[in-house]
Write a protein that holds these residues in place. Structure first.
Motif, mmCIF file in Angstrom:
data_model
loop_
_atom_site.group_PDB
_atom_site.id
_atom_site.type_symbol
_atom_site.label_atom_id
_atom_site.label_comp_id
_atom_site.label_asym_id
_atom_site.label_seq_id
_atom_site.Cartn_x
_atom_site.Cartn_y
_atom_site.Cartn_z
ATOM 1 N N ALA A 72 56.765 44.676 50.659
ATOM 2 C CA ALA A 72 55.298 44.289 50.567
ATOM 3 C C ALA A 72 55.191 43.747 51.748
ATOM 4 O O ALA A 72 53.973 44.152 52.415
ATOM 5 C CB ALA A 72 54.927 43.521 49.389
ATOM 6 N N SER A 73 56.104 42.743 52.317
ATOM 7 C CA SER A 73 55.939 42.002 53.719
ATOM 8 C C SER A 73 55.602 43.111 54.676
ATOM 9 O O SER A 73 54.585 43.040 55.627
ATOM 10 C CB SER A 73 56.949 41.205 53.854
ATOM 11 O OG SER A 73 56.840 40.517 55.057
ATOM 12 N N SER A 74 56.545 44.215 54.861
ATOM 13 C CA SER A 74 56.473 45.174 55.888
ATOM 14 C C SER A 74 55.218 45.775 55.927
ATOM 15 O O SER A 74 54.588 45.971 57.020
ATOM 16 C CB SER A 74 57.577 45.781 55.964
ATOM 17 O OG SER A 74 58.793 45.278 56.038
ATOM 18 N N LEU A 75 54.847 46.474 54.814
ATOM 19 C CA LEU A 75 53.685 47.168 54.469
ATOM 20 C C LEU A 75 52.570 46.688 54.816
ATOM 21 O O LEU A 75 51.418 47.191 55.263
ATOM 22 C CB LEU A 75 53.819 47.980 53.288
ATOM 23 C CG LEU A 75 55.128 48.837 53.333
ATOM 24 C CD1 LEU A 75 55.338 49.655 51.954
ATOM 25 C CD2 LEU A 75 55.141 50.227 54.349
ATOM 26 N N LEU A 76 52.271 45.250 54.206
ATOM 27 C CA LEU A 76 51.077 44.588 54.575
ATOM 28 C C LEU A 76 50.742 44.156 55.774
ATOM 29 O O LEU A 76 49.617 44.271 56.376
ATOM 30 C CB LEU A 76 51.174 43.277 53.462
ATOM 31 C CG LEU A 76 50.933 43.802 52.038
ATOM 32 C CD1 LEU A 76 51.214 42.204 51.371
ATOM 33 C CD2 LEU A 76 49.476 43.982 51.788
ATOM 34 N N ASN A 77 51.723 43.667 56.703
ATOM 35 C CA ASN A 77 51.601 43.338 58.035
ATOM 36 C C ASN A 77 51.365 44.767 58.734
ATOM 37 O O ASN A 77 50.484 44.780 59.753
ATOM 38 C CB ASN A 77 53.018 42.780 58.377
ATOM 39 C CG ASN A 77 53.011 41.253 58.154
ATOM 40 O OD1 ASN A 77 52.080 40.572 58.796
ATOM 41 N ND2 ASN A 77 54.037 40.851 57.424
ATOM 42 N N GLU A 78 51.967 45.721 58.400
ATOM 43 C CA GLU A 78 51.672 47.057 59.093
ATOM 44 C C GLU A 78 50.547 47.614 58.834
ATOM 45 O O GLU A 78 49.912 48.212 59.910
ATOM 46 C CB GLU A 78 52.757 48.172 58.651
ATOM 47 C CG GLU A 78 52.886 49.436 59.485
ATOM 48 C CD GLU A 78 53.973 50.269 58.695
ATOM 49 O OE1 GLU A 78 53.649 51.159 58.127
ATOM 50 O OE2 GLU A 78 55.351 50.292 58.893
ATOM 51 N N SER A 79 49.872 47.376 57.968
ATOM 52 C CA SER A 79 48.411 47.845 57.698
ATOM 53 C C SER A 79 47.588 47.178 58.909
ATOM 54 O O SER A 79 46.475 47.741 58.966
ATOM 55 C CB SER A 79 47.947 47.319 56.103
ATOM 56 O OG SER A 79 47.740 46.145 56.344
ATOM 57 N N GLY A 80 47.680 45.991 59.185
ATOM 58 C CA GLY A 80 46.949 45.155 59.971
ATOM 59 C C GLY A 80 45.564 44.790 59.477
ATOM 60 O O GLY A 80 44.560 44.483 60.157
ATOM 61 N N LYS A 81 45.483 44.911 58.234
ATOM 62 C CA LYS A 81 44.196 44.528 57.545
ATOM 63 C C LYS A 81 44.285 42.984 57.151
ATOM 64 O O LYS A 81 43.182 42.392 56.848
ATOM 65 C CB LYS A 81 43.745 45.127 56.368
ATOM 66 C CG LYS A 81 43.711 46.890 56.461
ATOM 67 C CD LYS A 81 43.671 47.442 55.106
ATOM 68 C CE LYS A 81 43.367 48.774 55.298
ATOM 69 N NZ LYS A 81 41.956 49.198 55.945
ATOM 70 N N TRP A 82 45.258 42.345 57.173
ATOM 71 C CA TRP A 82 45.274 41.065 56.568
ATOM 72 C C TRP A 82 45.979 40.050 57.561
ATOM 73 O O TRP A 82 46.984 40.233 58.305
ATOM 74 C CB TRP A 82 46.292 40.858 55.458
ATOM 75 C CG TRP A 82 45.791 42.113 54.453
ATOM 76 C CD1 TRP A 82 46.358 43.279 54.335
ATOM 77 C CD2 TRP A 82 44.825 42.286 53.828
ATOM 78 N NE1 TRP A 82 45.925 44.056 53.153
ATOM 79 C CE2 TRP A 82 44.570 43.450 53.011
ATOM 80 C CE3 TRP A 82 43.612 41.604 53.455
ATOM 81 C CZ2 TRP A 82 43.582 43.937 52.384
ATOM 82 C CZ3 TRP A 82 42.503 41.716 52.703
ATOM 83 C CH2 TRP A 82 42.509 43.105 52.121
ATOM 84 N N ASN A 83 45.479 38.849 57.389
ATOM 85 C CA ASN A 83 46.017 37.765 58.059
ATOM 86 C C ASN A 83 47.559 37.364 57.816
ATOM 87 O O ASN A 83 47.887 37.238 56.732
ATOM 88 C CB ASN A 83 45.251 36.394 57.778
ATOM 89 C CG ASN A 83 45.544 35.252 58.697
ATOM 90 O OD1 ASN A 83 46.700 34.965 58.963
ATOM 91 N ND2 ASN A 83 44.492 34.784 59.767
ATOM 92 N N ARG A 84 48.296 37.389 58.845
ATOM 93 C CA ARG A 84 49.673 37.237 58.695
ATOM 94 C C ARG A 84 49.782 35.831 57.746
ATOM 95 O O ARG A 84 50.880 35.931 56.920
ATOM 96 C CB ARG A 84 50.346 36.926 59.999
ATOM 97 C CG ARG A 84 51.806 36.708 59.895
ATOM 98 C CD ARG A 84 52.609 36.607 61.172
ATOM 99 N NE ARG A 84 54.017 36.392 60.991
ATOM 100 C CZ ARG A 84 54.764 36.265 62.055
ATOM 101 N NH1 ARG A 84 54.441 36.437 63.381
ATOM 102 N NH2 ARG A 84 56.120 36.103 61.604
ATOM 103 N N ASP A 85 49.206 34.872 57.994
ATOM 104 C CA ASP A 85 49.453 33.614 57.211
ATOM 105 C C ASP A 85 49.070 33.976 55.572
ATOM 106 O O ASP A 85 49.478 33.169 54.924
ATOM 107 C CB ASP A 85 48.543 32.568 57.900
ATOM 108 C CG ASP A 85 49.198 31.970 58.935
ATOM 109 O OD1 ASP A 85 50.595 31.991 59.088
ATOM 110 O OD2 ASP A 85 48.461 31.295 59.866
ATOM 111 N N ALA A 86 47.911 34.519 55.488
ATOM 112 C CA ALA A 86 47.520 35.201 53.894
ATOM 113 C C ALA A 86 48.731 35.828 53.477
ATOM 114 O O ALA A 86 49.214 35.707 52.135
ATOM 115 C CB ALA A 86 46.548 35.944 54.286
ATOM 116 N N ILE A 87 49.481 36.838 54.086
ATOM 117 C CA ILE A 87 50.694 37.477 53.570
ATOM 118 C C ILE A 87 51.760 36.577 53.302
ATOM 119 O O ILE A 87 52.295 36.503 52.155
ATOM 120 C CB ILE A 87 51.020 38.676 54.539
ATOM 121 C CG1 ILE A 87 49.867 39.494 54.800
ATOM 122 C CG2 ILE A 87 52.204 39.144 53.966
ATOM 123 C CD1 ILE A 87 50.240 40.647 55.823
#
Length: 396
Positions: free
Chosen positions: A339-354
């Motif tokens: 999840a961490s890899s794919l959420l960050n890879e999407s570029g849609k979400w603030n890193r701190d939110a992840i």
């Protein structure tokens, strides 16, 4: 007049206790039942006092005189020899009372009262138990680095380098607790850094590309083996990407399905603080179906084998193995990395939110707490988006 060895040996008891002087305050007290006890009379701070030197013949005349002379030397410094002896006895008793084993048990009790997760407590008890074999009965203040190396080398000799490293850390925790409670002066493990073979760092296997994760979620949703709780747990691991223990140990009263919130208690969180997760619609659907299937169980993921026990982490990993994913491809711990890899890879979400959603244990605790609150709305949207992505992967 000073006594002689022959006189002392030939002194006989009488109907009453009597004293025979040797000079300088030293005398032999003969009891009616026959025992002979060395004593020394002296004055300190205007008061008459007595010192006991032991029983004859265990303590000879020469030894009694030596102890008298030592006491007089202490008196000459302005110190009460009785008070000095009492302090020495107390120090000796304290040293022998405060063993590694006892202080280790105190530390575990403290950690338990602080709410440390049972899984972590179990590991600490196990490691302290290993150390107790060699260090347990030793007064903690007397333990040297060479003593600590003994249990460490035993573990290292078995090739368990990571365990040896953790053992050194845990032993150090015991010493630091002893220092904090004024029962030790130093931590001998500090000087052992670099003495052990460094373990090879291995990361938890995880599917971290969209294609690999797509194959994984399709396999999980198509899986028909195992109990309903196991199948649901794996789906929820994909949707919620918590640590395995945070999920499988859950109780139904932690979930508010109406408000779409799951509150994980601090006792189960690695960061030791309560953590709240937003629940997407697919997640709610799985939970409601599981609730229907498990009936009146208080646990969300009850074991089908042992009453009032949850499924084990091994149960989830075995299910993954049956789906064809070996331990080098994906584990139950791997969902967080996926999840961490794919959420960050999407570029849609603030890193701190992840980071807040994943509940990483960071150094800046205040900043993390602030971000968990600040990014709640974004985390709700992210949970819905992530669930939507999983549903899309299922149709590929």
């Amino acid at each position: 007049m000073p006594l002689s060895d022959i006189q002392v040996r030939n002194l006989k008891p009488g109907p009453k206790a009597r004293r025979v002087s040797d000079g300088g305050g030293l005398f032999l007290e003969i009891k009616p039942h026959g025992s002979k006890l060395w004593r020394m009379a002296y004055r300190f701070d205007g008061k008459q006092k007595l010192l006991s030197f032991g029983a004859y013949p265990a303590v000879s005349l020469a030894q009694a005189r030596e102890r008298r002379d030592n006491a007089k030397s202490v008196l000459a410094t302005g110190t009460d020899p009785s008070a000095l002896r009492k302090a020495e006895k107390e120090a000796h008793a304290a040293t022998n009372l405060h063993t590694f084993e006892i202080i280790g048990a105190e530390l575990i009790d403290k950690k338990t009262r602080e709410g440390l997760a049972e899984t972590t407590l179990k590991k600490k008890r196990w490691l302290i138990g290993i150390a107790n074999v060699d260090l347990g009965k030793m007064p903690i203040a007397t333990i040297a680095p060479s003593d600590v190396l003994v249990p460490l080398r035993k573990v290292e000799a078995l090739g368990n380098y990571e365990t040896a490293k953790r053992l050194r850390t845990t032993i150090g925790e015991v010493f630091r607790y002893a220092i904090a409670t004024a029962r030790a002066d130093n931590d001998p493990t500090f000087g052992l850094r670099g003495a052990l073979i460094a373990p090879t760092v291995t990361h938890m296997a995880a599917a971290t590309t969209s294609d690999a994760f797509c194959q994984l979620v399709r396999a999980i949703w198509e899986y028909e083996g195992g109990a309903p709780s196991t199948r649901a747990a794996l789906k929820l691991m994909a949707l919620l990407y918590t640590r395995p223990g945070e999920l499988r140990l859950a109780y139904w009263d932690e979930f508010d399905l109406d408000k779409k919130i799951w509150t994980i208690p601090a006792s189960r969180m690695k960061m030791r603080r309560e953590h709240t997760k937003p629940l997407s619609k697919p997640t709610l659907d799985i939970l409601k179906q599981l609730k229907h299937e498990t009936g009146s169980a208080t646990r969300v993921f009850p074991s089908m084998i042992v009453n009032d026990r949850p499924i084990s982490e091994n149960t989830m990993n075995q299910a993954l193995r049956r789906m064809g994913f070996d331990k080098h491809e994906h584990t139950s711990h791997g969902f967080r990395a996926s999840a961490s890899s794919l959420l960050n890879e999407s570029g849609k979400w603030n890193r701190d939110a992840i980071e807040a959603e994943i509940a990483h244990k960071g150094a800046d605790q205040v900043r993390n707490a602030y971000h968990r609150a600040t990014y709640w709305d974004e985390r709700v949207k992210m949970a819905d988006w992530w669930a939507g992505e999983i549903l899309q992967w299922l149709t590929r």
